[in-house]
Design a protein around this motif. Structure first.
Motif, PDB file in Angstrom:
ATOM      1  N   VAL A 169      55.009  13.028  14.212  1.00  0.00           N
ATOM      2  CA  VAL A 169      53.568  12.952  14.479  1.00  0.00           C
ATOM      3  C   VAL A 169      52.785  12.887  13.175  1.00  0.00           C
ATOM      4  O   VAL A 169      51.841  12.103  13.029  1.00  0.00           O
ATOM      5  CB  VAL A 169      53.107  14.155  15.322  1.00  0.00           C
TER       6      VAL A 169
ATOM      7  N   ASP B 226      51.918  18.673  20.028  1.00  0.00           N
ATOM      8  CA  ASP B 226      52.398  17.581  19.179  1.00  0.00           C
ATOM      9  C   ASP B 226      52.820  16.378  20.017  1.00  0.00           C
ATOM     10  O   ASP B 226      52.600  15.227  19.624  1.00  0.00           O
ATOM     11  CB  ASP B 226      53.563  18.053  18.316  1.00  0.00           C
TER      12      ASP B 226
ATOM     13  N   ARG C 217      49.762  14.530  20.902  1.00  0.00           N
ATOM     14  CA  ARG C 217      49.277  13.765  19.756  1.00  0.00           C
ATOM     15  C   ARG C 217      50.070  12.477  19.582  1.00  0.00           C
ATOM     16  O   ARG C 217      49.497  11.409  19.306  1.00  0.00           O
ATOM     17  CB  ARG C 217      49.367  14.613  18.491  1.00  0.00           C
ATOM     18  N   ALA C 218      51.389  12.576  19.733  1.00  0.00           N
ATOM     19  CA  ALA C 218      52.231  11.379  19.620  1.00  0.00           C
ATOM     20  C   ALA C 218      51.899  10.379  20.722  1.00  0.00           C
ATOM     21  O   ALA C 218      51.784   9.167  20.475  1.00  0.00           O
ATOM     22  CB  ALA C 218      53.705  11.772  19.686  1.00  0.00           C
TER      23      ALA C 218
ATOM     24  N   GLY D 230      53.204   9.494  11.574  1.00  0.00           N
ATOM     25  CA  GLY D 230      52.407   8.522  12.314  1.00  0.00           C
ATOM     26  C   GLY D 230      52.958   7.111  12.326  1.00  0.00           C
ATOM     27  O   GLY D 230      52.202   6.161  12.555  1.00  0.00           O
TER      28      GLY D 230
ATOM     29  N   GLN E 299      48.687   8.594  19.979  1.00  0.00           N
ATOM     30  CA  GLN E 299      48.854   7.569  18.952  1.00  0.00           C
ATOM     31  C   GLN E 299      49.517   6.318  19.514  1.00  0.00           C
ATOM     32  O   GLN E 299      49.281   5.204  19.018  1.00  0.00           O
ATOM     33  CB  GLN E 299      49.679   8.117  17.782  1.00  0.00           C
TER      34      GLN E 299
ATOM     35  N   LEU F 145      57.483   7.468  16.217  1.00  0.00           N
ATOM     36  CA  LEU F 145      56.818   8.123  17.340  1.00  0.00           C
ATOM     37  C   LEU F 145      57.483   7.760  18.652  1.00  0.00           C
ATOM     38  O   LEU F 145      57.677   8.612  19.520  1.00  0.00           O
ATOM     39  CB  LEU F 145      55.342   7.737  17.371  1.00  0.00           C
TER      40      LEU F 145
END
Length: 394
Positions: free
Chosen positions: A296, A331, A334-335, A299, A338, A304
């Motif tokens: 994560v 997390d 968040r991944a 990025g 993205q 990911l």
């Protein structure tokens, strides 16, 4: 608004507008500003004047200060307990006279406090924590020899518990002071594994200030200073330092350094039984959680995808502390964000909340992801809005 981050302010206005169910056209009309100006403000291309900001805030049924300051901290018993903790540590080396329970009894209380920190039970953790710290400070000054070292180990754990509350609830100055006291207590205990754990905690100071290169250097120095990891506690302590260094390197977008530390963490932390070592969860499952965290932070889309696909076939064991399991799902969200998988991210954030609500409610990354979900939502989702309001993301 001179000195204001125009991009952040524009995003907050767009988030609140979407939460209120208003289009840009409707908000512009209600605030009596031009649509083109509002679009520039929301995109961060233009900063609003005081009058325009107050007009927009009024149309959004909020205040200019709220839009300027962004998400706030929740009301909590933790915040009310902070002044007493701050007062207690002021006399760490000159404690007042008072009773001192046997170390066995104090040890049981500290173990319960550590469990509360690991499971994000902060409201319970801070109850009487100032008195416990004061008593342990007296114990360190009162005892000699091995008993003094034992008392210092207990005091280090209590300081770390207090730091957990201070750091999570947005008191960086107090957190920084407590980190230094953890290090002082560790040196007093003359325990190399505990000193390594203190270096692990110290990284919070560098996270809070954004000085990541210095944080990575501090971790490397602690790794180099640690004795050869010939015992399980030492392997766990040094392995934990490598895990944290991998995350720091990932946040610095140094993939090679992150992978180097992950490999060392795998060699050390992956070879110890999963457990709590000097207040930190270490073992194969914790290492796997850090694999995702590093992906994560780096990025990189390919990494990911691999991490998210791996997460689809694995669930953190319930034997892990609640906070660590909750952070894994944060997390993961968040991944997923993205990668553009917003529905999956929303599901992950709900799981994180069920596991450790107090941890989630004070987590800045949770606020950021929820604000993005609200801002990008195409339809009004009352559950999402309630969650975002609960963490004060809007």
């Amino acid at each position: 608004m001179p000195g204001t981050n125009a991009t952040a302010l524009g995003l907050r206005i767009a988030t609140v507008r979407n939460a209120r169910g208003l289009t840009q056209t409707k908000l512009a009309a209600t605030a009596r500003v031009s649509l083109s100006m509002l679009r520039k403000i929301e995109s961060g291309a233009r900063s609003p004047s005081d009058d325009v900001l107050h007009a927009i805030a009024g149309a959004l049924q909020t205040t200019a200060d709220h839009l300027l300051e962004g998400p706030g901290h929740s009301d909590s018993r933790v915040h009310r307990a902070i002044p007493a903790i701050r007062a207690a540590i002021t006399t760490y080396d000159l404690p007042d006279d008072g009773p001192i329970r046997p170390l066995v009894e104090l040890g049981a209380v500290v173990r319960r406090t550590v469990d509360q920190r690991l499971n994000s039970e902060y409201a319970h953790l801070v109850e009487g924590l100032d008195d416990l710290i004061s008593e342990l400070q007296r114990a360190v000054q009162h005892h000699r020899g091995g008993d003094r070292k034992h008392a210092a180990r207990l005091l280090a754990a209590a300081y770390r518990a207090a730091d957990g509350a201070a750091y999570k609830y947005g008191h960086p100055d107090l957190s920084g002071r407590l980190v230094e006291l953890v290090r002082w207590a560790a040196r007093t205990a003359e325990d190399p594994a505990l000193e390594a754990a203190a270096a692990y905690v110290r990284t919070e100071v560098f996270f809070a200030s954004g000085i990541l290169p210095a944080g990575l250097r501090a971790l490397q120095q602690a790794i180099n200073a640690a004795p050869a990891p010939t015992t399980c506690p030492l392997r766990a302590a040094v392995g934990a330092l490598h895990m944290r260094a991998a995350v720091v390197a990932g946040r610095m977008h140094d993939a090679a350094m992150a992978q180097l530390h992950l490999a060392e963490a795998g060699r050390l932390a992956g070879g110890v039984p999963e457990g709590i070592y000097h207040g930190t969860a270490v073992g194969p499952a914790s290492l796997r959680i850090h694999d995702l965290a590093v992906a994560v932070e780096l990025g990189v889309t390919a990494g990911l995808r691999v991490a998210v696909d791996a997460a689809g076939s694995w669930v953190p064991p319930r034997s892990l502390p609640a906070e660590r399991r909750s952070h894994y799902y944060i997390d993961l969200a968040r991944a997923q964000m993205q990668l553009g998988r917003r529905d999956h991210a929303w599901e992950s954030l709900q799981v994180a909340r069920r596991i450790a609500p107090q941890h989630v409610r004070e987590h800045g990354q949770v606020r950021a992801e929820l604000a993005t979900l609200v801002r990008l939502g195409r339809r009004r989702d009352e559950r999402l809005l309630m969650y975002a309001q609960w963490v004060k993301a809007i």
